[in-house]
Write a protein that holds these residues in place. Structure first.
Motif, PDB file in Angstrom:
ATOM      1  N   PHE A  18      -2.672  10.211   1.685  1.00  0.00           N
ATOM      2  CA  PHE A  18      -2.469   9.964   3.117  1.00  0.00           C
ATOM      3  C   PHE A  18      -1.950   8.541   3.314  1.00  0.00           C
ATOM      4  N   ASP A  19      -0.799   8.399   3.972  1.00  0.00           N
ATOM      5  CA  ASP A  19      -0.289   7.052   4.262  1.00  0.00           C
ATOM      6  C   ASP A  19      -0.479   6.734   5.739  1.00  0.00           C
ATOM      7  N   GLU A  20      -1.497   5.979   6.039  1.00  0.00           N
ATOM      8  CA  GLU A  20      -1.819   5.628   7.419  1.00  0.00           C
ATOM      9  C   GLU A  20      -1.623   6.808   8.367  1.00  0.00           C
ATOM     10  N   PRO A  21      -2.417   7.869   8.145  1.00  0.00           N
ATOM     11  CA  PRO A  21      -2.174   9.108   8.892  1.00  0.00           C
ATOM     12  C   PRO A  21      -2.414   8.990  10.398  1.00  0.00           C
ATOM     13  N   LYS A  34       0.824  -1.216   0.000  1.00  0.00           N
ATOM     14  CA  LYS A  34       0.000   0.000   0.000  1.00  0.00           C
ATOM     15  C   LYS A  34       0.854   1.260   0.000  1.00  0.00           C
ATOM     16  N   SER A  35       1.832   1.298   0.913  1.00  0.00           N
ATOM     17  CA  SER A  35       2.681   2.500   0.992  1.00  0.00           C
ATOM     18  C   SER A  35       3.474   2.689  -0.288  1.00  0.00           C
ATOM     19  N   THR A  36       3.980   1.587  -0.816  1.00  0.00           N
ATOM     20  CA  THR A  36       4.771   1.683  -2.042  1.00  0.00           C
ATOM     21  C   THR A  36       3.920   2.233  -3.180  1.00  0.00           C
TER      22      THR A  36
END
Ligand SMILES: Nc1ncnc2c1ncn2[C@@H]1O[C@H](COP(=O)(O)OP(=O)(O)O)[C@@H](O)[C@H]1O
Ligand SMILES: [Mg+2]
Lengths: 214, 263
Positions: free
Chosen positions: B175-178, B44-46
């Protein structure tokens, strides 16, 4: 030992403080440029920075000063001994400070650079507005330490003809034959200056936002 | 392509031998909230970082508002790096909010939000700070403007980070796991700010483990598993039974307490 003699030492210590602090600041500026060269990704610049740093860390300051002092007339440069002293000390401390800063630059979290990238900063802006302030904060203790080392090493600049604290002490000993009192006083003055620098450094560390403090 | 804020086409990302993203194609519609969910390590982050070119894809392309991001293809169809200036231009449409906030520790909240307005947008200090205050007010932190990040709670830091992005008036927010780095009692304030943004019609891509948020605020949900995009659909469809077996398994393992009622 008379107050008159002690006052002469104090006056000479102003020269020590001046030469050292100017050299530290110029050295810091050069060290930041050397770090920029290292981070630039441009090979020749990186080689230059590496060579510069290893040369000036690998040779004694005294030899560097003597070399500079004898080299300048040969290449036809005539400058006051004060300037020679500052050049010699600045270049030497630049190499050590660049080495200290390297750790600081490596310690800048990637995420902070990424958020600068996302904000549209150019690499140069990121370097000066993000990397440098953070690297400086991370290496502040090493910087204070280097300032103290340079204050002490400045006693060597008498070889280029500058009269600072140590040279003044030697001159006074030669005319008064009171080596113990005079050298002890000189030592005491160095100690006081360095204690002030160390204390100010710790205060700065504690107060600077984004370091140990708030 | 024209209706979509982001278009991801056949994206492949490998780290050495491992394929982290395997032929991902995804359309992010304008003005909607797209959530990416999936087990940790699923990519997901990638994927999100590729959408900001913080990660360079091995293959495939990404378009931001129709413009290629990071790479362009020359006449011969050969992929080439975009110029730095071009990349900055495309990127200026994107705001990114990181799990770890990534606020600059040597600047106050106001300094963080106004820095790029001054350095990049070349506004005067007064103008930049005025605009920055508008954003801080929006996230409810105008009275913390002079605080350094270390003097703020995690939730407040993340709100400053959101304000910092919004100040540059992006068209898309990533937003990455904010809320993952926050204490549970602080996630609400950040999610509320995000809900507000969503209701204003901001295009958002949100990687999250907050299934409740994804189900109530998301317009579409994409499920990633081991580098593959298993499906993208509306929340009502995604969570309706019978569910995809991998999703069922994921929900069993990752569902936060209390959110189960929402799905
Ligand atoms: N810089 C990297 N180098 C090598 N492997 C990486 C790197 N970044 C991520 N990975 C790997 O890629 C996979 C997906 O990671 P990530 O996108 O962070 O997953 P998620 O955000 O879904 O938890 C993981 O297996 C992770 O170990
Ligand atoms: Mg992740």
């Amino acid at each position: 030992m008379s107050w008159k003699l002690f006052n002469l030492l104090l006056e000479a210590s102003l020269m020590t403080i001046f030469v050292s602090s100017v050299s530290i600041l110029i050295g810091l500026f050069l060290a930041i440029l050397l770090s920029a060269a290292n981070l630039s990704g441009i090979r020749p610049l990186q080689w230059f920075a590496k060579f510069f740093i290893s040369f000036f860390r690998g040779t004694p300051l005294l030899v560097q000063l003597l070399l500079l002092y004898n080299l300048l007339p040969v290449i036809g440069v005539q400058i006051p001994s004060l300037v020679t002293a500052i050049i010699g000390l600045s270049i030497c401390t630049a190499a050590y400070q660049a080495e200290n800063l390297r750790g600081g630059f490596e310690g800048v979290p990637t995420g902070l650079v990424e958020s600068a990238d996302m904000a549209g900063f150019t690499p140069v802006q990121t370097f000066f507005h993000i990397r440098v302030p953070i690297a400086l904060r991370l290496t502040l203790p090493a910087l204070i330490n280097e300032a103290i080392l340079i204050l002490k090493a400045s006693s060597l600049v008498s070889v280029v003809g500058l009269i600072e604290l140590t040279r003044m002490a030697q001159n006074l000993v030669a005319s008064t034959f009171m080596p113990l009192e005079i050298y002890a006083s000189a030592g005491l003055i160095y100690l006081v200056i360095n204690l002030v620098v160390a204390t100010a450094g710790r205060q700065l560390e504690r107060r600077l936002p984004g370091v140990g403090g708030k | 392509m024209s209706d979509n804020a982001i278009s991801v086409q056949h994206l492949v990302k490998r780290f050495g031998e491992t394929t982290v993203l395997d032929d991902i194609s995804l359309e992010i519609p304008r003005g909607q909230v797209s959530c990416l969910i999936g087990p940790s390590g699923s990519g997901k982050s990638t994927l999100l970082r590729c959408m900001a070119f913080l990660e360079e894809a091995t293959d495939g392309s990404i378009f931001i508002e129709g413009a290629p991001l990071g790479f362009v293809y020359d006449g011969a169809g050969k992929r080439q790096r975009q110029s730095a200036t071009e990349l900055r231009k495309v990127r200026s449409q994107i705001g990114m909010v990181f799990q770890q906030f990534n606020l600059w520790p040597h600047m106050t909240a106001l300094g963080n939000v106004s820095a790029a307005l001054r350095r990049v947008r070349k506004l005067s200090r007064a103008e930049a700070e005025e605009k920055a205050m508008v954003q801080l007010r929006k996230v409810g932190l105008e009275n913390r403007a002079g605080h350094y990040p270390s003097q703020l709670s995690g939730g407040q830091q993340q709100r400053v980070a959101i304000a910092r992005s919004l100040a540059l008036e992006p068209k898309i927010m990533l937003f990455d796991e904010p809320t993952s780095a926050l204490d549970p009692e602080l996630t609400g304030e950040v999610l509320n700010v995000m809900r507000g943004l969503a209701s204003e019609g901001m295009t958002m891509v949100v990687v999250t483990h907050e299934i409740g948020f994804a189900a109530t605020v998301g317009n579409q949900i994409s499920f990633l598993d081991q580098g593959k995009l298993l499906f993208t659909d509306a929340p009502s469809k995604v969570f309706a039974k019978p569910r995809h077996p991998r999703l069922e398994q994921f929900l069993d393992t990752y569902l936060d307490r209390g959110a189960s009622t929402l799905v």
